[in-house]
Design an enzyme around this catalytic site. Structure first.
Site, PDB file in Angstrom:
ATOM      1  N   GLY A  69       0.413  -0.898   0.123  1.00 48.53           N
ATOM      2  CA  GLY A  69      -0.273  -0.033   0.346  1.00 48.53           C
ATOM      3  C   GLY A  69       0.584   1.018  -0.223  1.00 48.53           C
ATOM      4  N   THR A  70       1.929   1.388   0.797  1.00 53.45           N
ATOM      5  CA  THR A  70       2.783   2.855   0.359  1.00 53.45           C
ATOM      6  C   THR A  70       3.683   2.343  -0.549  1.00 53.45           C
ATOM      7  OG1 THR A  70       3.671   2.109   3.600  1.00 53.45           O
ATOM      8  CG2 THR A  70       4.939   3.486   1.903  1.00 53.45           C
ATOM      9  N   ASN A 149      -8.853   3.440   7.546  1.00 58.68           N
ATOM     10  CA  ASN A 149      -8.572   2.555   8.262  1.00 58.68           C
ATOM     11  C   ASN A 149      -8.676   2.388   9.411  1.00 58.68           C
ATOM     12  OD1 ASN A 149      -6.530   4.636   8.072  1.00 58.68           O
ATOM     13  ND2 ASN A 149      -5.213   3.921   8.997  1.00 58.68           N
ATOM     14  N   GLN A 177      -7.982  -0.397   2.462  1.00 58.46           N
ATOM     15  CA  GLN A 177      -8.559  -0.820   3.264  1.00 58.46           C
ATOM     16  C   GLN A 177     -10.528  -1.529   2.976  1.00 58.46           C
ATOM     17  OE1 GLN A 177      -8.717  -1.619   6.637  1.00 58.46           O
ATOM     18  NE2 GLN A 177      -6.801  -0.952   7.527  1.00 58.46           N
ATOM     19  N   SER A 197      -3.080  -3.727  -1.123  1.00 60.34           N
ATOM     20  CA  SER A 197      -2.117  -3.911  -0.440  1.00 60.34           C
ATOM     21  C   SER A 197      -2.353  -5.953   0.391  1.00 60.34           C
ATOM     22  CB  SER A 197      -1.661  -3.627   1.040  1.00 60.34           C
ATOM     23  OG  SER A 197      -0.900  -3.922   1.699  1.00 60.34           O
ATOM     24  N   HIS A 199      -1.465  -7.827   2.385  1.00 65.32           N
ATOM     25  CA  HIS A 199      -1.471  -8.515   4.216  1.00 65.32           C
ATOM     26  C   HIS A 199      -2.852  -7.664   4.049  1.00 65.32           C
ATOM     27  CE1 HIS A 199      -0.468  -4.941   6.404  1.00 65.32           C
ATOM     28  NE2 HIS A 199       0.165  -4.253   4.937  1.00 65.32           N
ATOM     29  N   THR A 235      13.185  -6.814 -10.093  1.00 61.59           N
ATOM     30  CA  THR A 235      12.515  -8.839  -9.625  1.00 61.59           C
ATOM     31  C   THR A 235      10.813  -8.715  -8.854  1.00 61.59           C
ATOM     32  OG1 THR A 235      14.480  -9.600 -10.186  1.00 61.59           O
ATOM     33  CG2 THR A 235      13.195 -10.798 -10.128  1.00 61.59           C
ATOM     34  N   CYS A 323      -0.094   2.524  13.169  1.00 56.74           N
ATOM     35  CA  CYS A 323       1.536   3.771  12.568  1.00 56.74           C
ATOM     36  C   CYS A 323       1.678   4.487  13.717  1.00 56.74           C
ATOM     37  CB  CYS A 323       0.961   4.465  11.459  1.00 56.74           C
ATOM     38  SG  CYS A 323       0.200   3.162  10.905  1.00 56.74           S
TER      39      CYS A 323
HETATM   40  C1  LIG Z   1      -1.862  -0.602   5.934  1.00 59.43           C
HETATM   41  C2  LIG Z   1      -2.293   1.143   5.181  1.00 59.43           C
HETATM   42  C3  LIG Z   1      -1.764   1.082   4.037  1.00 59.43           C
HETATM   43  C4  LIG Z   1       0.371   0.658   3.899  1.00 59.43           C
HETATM   44  O1  LIG Z   1       0.111  -0.362   3.332  1.00 59.43           O
HETATM   45  P1  LIG Z   1       1.491  -1.395   3.096  1.00 59.43           P
HETATM   46  O2  LIG Z   1       0.964  -2.766   2.339  1.00 59.43           O
HETATM   47  O3  LIG Z   1       1.253  -2.071   4.649  1.00 59.43           O
HETATM   48  O4  LIG Z   1       2.606  -0.237   2.802  1.00 59.43           O
HETATM   49  C5  LIG Z   1      -1.552   2.788   2.829  1.00 59.43           C
HETATM   50  N1  LIG Z   1      -2.988   2.570   3.957  1.00 59.43           N
HETATM   51  C6  LIG Z   1      -3.856   2.543   3.872  1.00 59.43           C
HETATM   52  C7  LIG Z   1      -5.681   2.812   4.261  1.00 59.43           C
HETATM   53  C8  LIG Z   1      -3.761   1.419   4.953  1.00 59.43           C
HETATM   54  O5  LIG Z   1      -5.031   0.735   5.989  1.00 59.43           O
END
Ligand SMILES: *Cc1c(COP(=O)(O)O)cnc(C)c1O
Length: 387
Positions: A69-70, A149, A177, A197, A199, A235, A323
């Site tokens: 996500g980041t 989030n 989210q 993202s 995870h 890669t 965070c």
């Molecule tokens: C978790 C989250 C991110 C960051 O995602 P990562 O894969 O952990 O870098 C960004 N935006 C929102 C809204 C999130 O909940």
């Protein structure tokens, strides 16, 4: 252990682990290799890309793998800003975005861009009218998250997108989210860039994707080899991408069941908390809300203390967001919806996942009632108003 922090991360689904397994020791070829051994790996990446594209009704050429996500948020914002700098340097976002967006905006400000941080109402919603009044001839990008989030509020993404499109302004949404919790159809939803993202939906960490609508030229963010059609060098993390693909398949297959189950659990938990625990309030919107999110403020106590006591009982919940947990400042999201600092400090976030059960909720409420009462014993204010 009872895990109620699915907005922070989720367990990798066992079927996802199985799917990934062959890609470590057996099918380890570099997808860019010129031999048959690599062709099979390259092929699986394309299948995952297609599956993700199907999940939002996109074309597979519009899906780019990233490290999560980041990175997707950074790429969308910095890429758009650089690519369009000749047209203008004004960006609009909201004050309750994830730090992956907010800190990137701050970085862009340091590089000569101007950012407007839209306020939100008490439920955490951006006003589309206010947004309309904020655009300028030099506005190049609007970035508003799909769902928050911390408080789970879902934004009027469709309306914002319609407006952005009419004005010819690029529109990005951080859907980390919302993806696989809300239906997303980019044929109808006027969004140009969308982050997700793995995870957060039972896939592995360190992998995600950015949807880039075809025709949009987004400069590269990672420079190097020609992977991802020359737009994201490096890669590919093949096992992780394969795992993400499986998690998407499972998330799509179980969408309705999970959605209904989470909604039922969320409403049950909210009802029990507000009826059985005095002096508390649910934050966010009651109708425009992520299906697994409960964000609640308790008067006369510190959320941080409550979290520690719950942790001692083996229950994981979070204060606002993962965070902000280490920063010991009041969450910018709770500030954004106008909570007084005192109320914000007594806030916890419970984010449910499909594997949670009603039994866990019952046990949680039982413990919560005891611990809230216990902590309030230390509050003079609470004692005074009881008399
Ligand atoms: C978790 C989250 C991110 C960051 O995602 P990562 O894969 O952990 O870098 C960004 N935006 C929102 C809204 C999130 O909940």
């Amino acid at each position: 252990m009872i895990y109620f922090d699915h907005a922070a991360t989720t367990a990798v689904h066992p079927e996802v682990v199985n799917e990934m397994e062959p890609y470590f020791e057996r099918l380890y070829g570099n997808p860019s290799g010129a031999y048959e051994f690599s062709a099979d790996v390259k092929e699986i990446l394309q299948r995952v890309r297609q599956r993700i594209a199907d999940s939002i009704h996109a074309e597979k050429e519009e899906i780019y793998f990233t490290s999560g996500g980041t990175e997707s948020d950074n790429w969308a914002l910095i890429g758009a800003a650089e690519g369009l700098k000749e047209r203008g340097r004004h960006i609009i976002t909201s004050c309750i975005e994830h730090h992956a967006v907010l800190r990137t905006c701050e970085y862009l400000e340091s590089r000569g861009y101007e950012v407007t941080y839209l306020p939100v109402d008490s439920e955490g919603r951006v006003s589309v009218n206010m947004l309309k009044n904020t655009i300028r001839p030099d506005t190049i990008l609007i970035s508003i998250m799909f769902a928050n989030n911390e408080i789970g509020t879902i934004q009027p993404i469709h309306e914002i997108g319609m407006f952005a499109r009419k004005q010819g302004i690029l529109f990005h949404t951080d859907a980390v989210q919302a993806y696989l919790h809300e239906k997303i159809d980019v044929r109808k939803l006027p969004v140009d860039l969308l982050s997700a993202s793995s995870h957060k939906f039972q896939g592995p960490k360190g992998v995600g994707f950015l949807y880039i609508r075809s025709g949009i030229v987004l400069p590269s963010f990672m420079h190097g080899g020609g992977q991802e059609r020359g737009r994201r060098a490096g890669t590919e993390n093949v096992p992780a991408i394969v795992g993400m693909g499986k998690a998407v398949a499972l998330g799509m297959r179980d969408y309705e069941v999970n959605h209904r189950k989470l909604l039922r659990m969320r409403e049950y938990l909210i009802r029990r908390i507000v009826t059985e625990i005095p002096y508390c309030q649910i934050n966010g919107s009651r109708s425009q809300r992520l299906d697994g999110n409960v964000n609640v403020s308790f008067k006369y106590l510190e959320g941080e203390s409550l979290i520690i006591l719950l942790d001692m009982e083996g229950i994981c919940v979070s204060a606002g967001s993962a965070c902000s947990a280490s920063e010991h400042t009041v969450s910018h999201v709770l500030q954004g919806i106008g909570l007084p600092e005192e109320t914000a400090r007594g806030t916890i976030r419970i984010s449910l996942g499909a594997e949670n059960t009603i039994d866990e909720l019952n046990l949680f409420v039982k413990k919560l009632k005891l611990l809230v009462e216990q902590l309030r014993e230390f509050s003079d204010e609470y004692q005074q108003q009881k008399e």
